[in-house]
Design an enzyme around this catalytic site. Structure first.
Site, PDB file in Angstrom:
ATOM      1  N   THR A  40       0.715  -1.869  -0.278  1.00 34.52           N
ATOM      2  CA  THR A  40      -0.127  -0.469   0.184  1.00 34.52           C
ATOM      3  C   THR A  40       0.910   1.148  -0.182  1.00 34.52           C
ATOM      4  OG1 THR A  40      -1.245  -1.395   1.788  1.00 34.52           O
ATOM      5  CG2 THR A  40      -1.475   1.518   1.220  1.00 34.52           C
ATOM      6  N   VAL A  41       1.474   1.431   1.270  1.00 36.99           N
ATOM      7  CA  VAL A  41       2.614   2.454   0.880  1.00 36.99           C
ATOM      8  C   VAL A  41       3.821   3.092  -0.188  1.00 36.99           C
ATOM      9  CG1 VAL A  41       3.940   3.782   2.404  1.00 36.99           C
ATOM     10  CG2 VAL A  41       2.758   2.590   3.437  1.00 36.99           C
ATOM     11  N   LYS A 131       5.597   1.945  12.897  1.00 38.52           N
ATOM     12  CA  LYS A 131       5.491   2.324  14.127  1.00 38.52           C
ATOM     13  C   LYS A 131       5.648   1.654  15.265  1.00 38.52           C
ATOM     14  CE  LYS A 131       1.976   2.244  11.912  1.00 38.52           C
ATOM     15  NZ  LYS A 131       0.763   1.903  10.956  1.00 38.52           N
ATOM     16  N   GLY A 160      -0.429   9.134   9.888  1.00 41.23           N
ATOM     17  CA  GLY A 160      -0.220   9.222   7.804  1.00 41.23           C
ATOM     18  C   GLY A 160       0.330  10.398   8.289  1.00 41.23           C
ATOM     19  N   GLY A 212      -7.507  -0.401   1.631  1.00 45.41           N
ATOM     20  CA  GLY A 212      -6.313  -0.037   2.284  1.00 45.41           C
ATOM     21  C   GLY A 212      -5.953   0.353   3.613  1.00 45.41           C
ATOM     22  N   GLU A 215      -3.816  -2.217   8.903  1.00 46.59           N
ATOM     23  CA  GLU A 215      -2.982  -3.370   8.523  1.00 46.59           C
ATOM     24  C   GLU A 215      -2.746  -4.632   8.196  1.00 46.59           C
ATOM     25  OE1 GLU A 215       0.346  -2.460   9.321  1.00 46.59           O
ATOM     26  OE2 GLU A 215      -0.759  -1.069   9.236  1.00 46.59           O
ATOM     27  N   LYS A 230       1.876   4.556  18.579  1.00 41.64           N
ATOM     28  CA  LYS A 230       1.832   5.976  18.411  1.00 41.64           C
ATOM     29  C   LYS A 230       2.297   6.784  19.399  1.00 41.64           C
ATOM     30  CE  LYS A 230      -0.482   4.293  13.471  1.00 41.64           C
ATOM     31  NZ  LYS A 230      -1.699   4.707  12.951  1.00 41.64           N
ATOM     32  N   GLY A 327      -3.732   5.123   4.844  1.00 46.34           N
ATOM     33  CA  GLY A 327      -4.352   4.880   2.946  1.00 46.34           C
ATOM     34  C   GLY A 327      -2.535   5.021   2.535  1.00 46.34           C
TER      35      GLY A 327
END
Ligand SMILES: NC(=O)c1ccc[n+]([C@@H]2O[C@H](COP(=O)([O-])OP(=O)(O)OC[C@H]3O[C@@H](n4cnc5c(N)ncnc54)[C@H](OP(=O)(O)O)[C@@H]3O)[C@@H](O)[C@H]2O)c1
Length: 436
Positions: A40-41, A131, A160, A212, A215, A230, A327
């Site tokens: 996704t990233v 994270k 994000g 998305g 996880e 986080k 996302g």
């Protein structure tokens, strides 16, 4: 159209460091990037580098060149096409790649930790969206980066696309932060907001995964561990407390998500998963837990996958940072921003040759004039002369006449105001805004 990421070009630049070699000809500086993860990233980062490449060159004088992409399964179909020669599942091949900066977007602790230590030990820049890794070993990695002259960046790891790390580290570096609280997990916020509107827990989770936000294994979202990691990273930024040593009291959405929705409604509010850390007289304390908040509070109004971070300070009051917390797009944007900073580009004001224009969108305006008796007729006549429709009459005040316009552009409105001023009617106009 899907494009191919170009194959690596021969290296023409010094391996590390932001500077250009003395005497070199002008032109964008090439920065060689090794990317771990193309999900996704990572996939979205490749798309951004492809689409924004020319703009980055113009604004920052940098050309990012992806030289290797680490994945688990190179044969898997990808949302963005990658030149097959770049993909590898061999960690040793990836680690041996000659590069300037490494992006870690695979998640987990073991492989990601090896990549991080290997990169920083060689004095290179590491950009991570992970994270869990930062919460567990961030302070250790930070020391390694400083000792070896590398850089460690992780804006994407918390909230994000909301640049909260930068705000805490830079803008609020010398500010007396007292507490931080907010919504740090987009997946659970998405699920809670969908369930509020009648979706089942299973359907809401499935939608979050399909879009998305969640996880691959949503356990850490649902049990609050993702938000706990986080808030530990934010407590580290704000108060210097070692994230791995901060006990975060944690409860998540499971095991009874339906009851959270029903109980919050019965208490007259709505359920949110809130993370907080407070710097008190005895030290820093942190928690993640479901809370009931009023529906019209900032927390209650935070929609779907959005994140909200509220920073309470002594001298600067309360700051609220809100935006997309999950996302591929927002997260990859944060990674890209870290890449540009780590590449040593001076912050640039992006003066572009975009044409300036006049805003001709239509708005509604609340217009009033001074006057009584004849005022209403004069307002209507002036509006008609200016080509403006008065949609509704508002309650007249003791010495004013008020009306709401129909959809009217700003240039038209300004002409109308001028005509009222010339007639000595002392006009006032407010744009009517709905929403935030
Ligand atoms: N998704 C988000 O909205 C979001 C937001 C903020 C931060 N993050 C963080 O960003 C990181 C990546 O998340 P993601 O959502 O992009 O994950 P993802 O979609 O599951 O992608 C993970 C990628 O890493 C590769 N990979 C995983 N383990 C590997 C290993 N041991 N060796 C080699 N390659 C491996 C996978 O390869 P294959 O494709 O071959 O399986 C895949 O390309 C995580 O740390 C996550 O917490 C994600």
């Amino acid at each position: 159209m899907i494009q191919t990421i170009p194959a690596p070009a021969p290296r023409t630049e010094p391996r590390t460091g932001p500077g250009r070699e003395p005497g070199r000809e002008a032109g964008p500086r090439t920065v060689r990037v090794a990317l771990a993860g193309c999900g996704t990233v990572g996939g979205e980062l490749l798309r951004l580098l492809r689409d924004r490449g020319p703009a980055i060159e113009r604004a920052h004088d940098l050309r990012f060149h992806v030289v290797r992409v680490l994945v688990r399964n190179p044969a898997r179909p990808r949302a963005v096409e990658v030149t097959p020669g770049l993909l590898t599942a061999d960690l040793d091949v990836f680690l041996a790649e000659d590069c300037d900066l490494v992006v870690e977007a695979i998640g987990g602790l073991e492989t990601a930790g090896r990549i991080a230590r290997h990169t920083l030990a060689r004095g290179r820049g590491l950009i991570s969206a992970n994270k869990a890794l930062l919460a567990a070993t961030g302070a250790e990695l930070d020391v390694l980066a400083r000792e070896r002259g590398g850089t460690l960046s992780y804006e994407a790891a918390v909230a994000g696309g909301v640049p909260v790390i930068r705000v805490l580290r830079e803008a609020l570096a010398q500010t007396d932060v007292r507490s931080i609280h907010g919504i740090l997990n987009g997946t659970t916020n998405f699920i809670l907001t969908r369930m509020e509107r009648g979706a089942s827990f299973a359907a809401a989770l499935e939608e979050a995964q399909a879009r998305g936000f969640a996880e691959a294994d949503p356990t850490l979202d649902l049990n609050g561990q993702d938000a706990a990691d986080k808030i530990a990273i934010l407590a580290w930024q704000a108060f210097g407390v070692l994230p791995a040593r901060l006990p975060v009291a944690r409860r998540g959405l499971v095991p009874h998500p339906d009851r959270l929705i029903a109980d919050a409604a019965a208490a007259g509010g709505t359920a949110r998963l809130v993370a907080e850390c407070v710097n008190g007289p005895e030290g820093v304390a942190a928690a993640v837990e479901p809370v009931v908040v009023s529906r019209d509070s900032a927390l209650g109004r935070t929609p779907a996958e959005e994140n909200l971070v509220i920073v309470e300070t002594g001298s600067s009051g309360t700051l609220r940072l809100a935006g997309p917390g999950a996302g591929g797009g927002p997260t990859a944007s944060a990674v890209l921003s870290d890449l540009i900073t780590a590449a040593g580009a001076a912050p640039a004001t992006r003066t572009r040759s975009a044409p300036a224009t006049v805003d001709r969108r239509a708005h509604r305006w609340a217009v009033s004039i001074a006057g009584n008796g004849t005022g209403k007729g004069r307002l209507a006549a002036a509006a008609a002369a200016a080509g403006i429709t008065l949609a509704d009459a508002l309650d007249p005040g003791p010495a004013t006449v008020r009306a709401l316009t129909g959809p009217t552009s700003r240039p038209l409105l300004h002409g109308f105001i001028r005509s009222l001023e010339q007639a000595g009617l002392e006009p006032v106009a407010l744009r009517v805004v709905s929403g935030d």
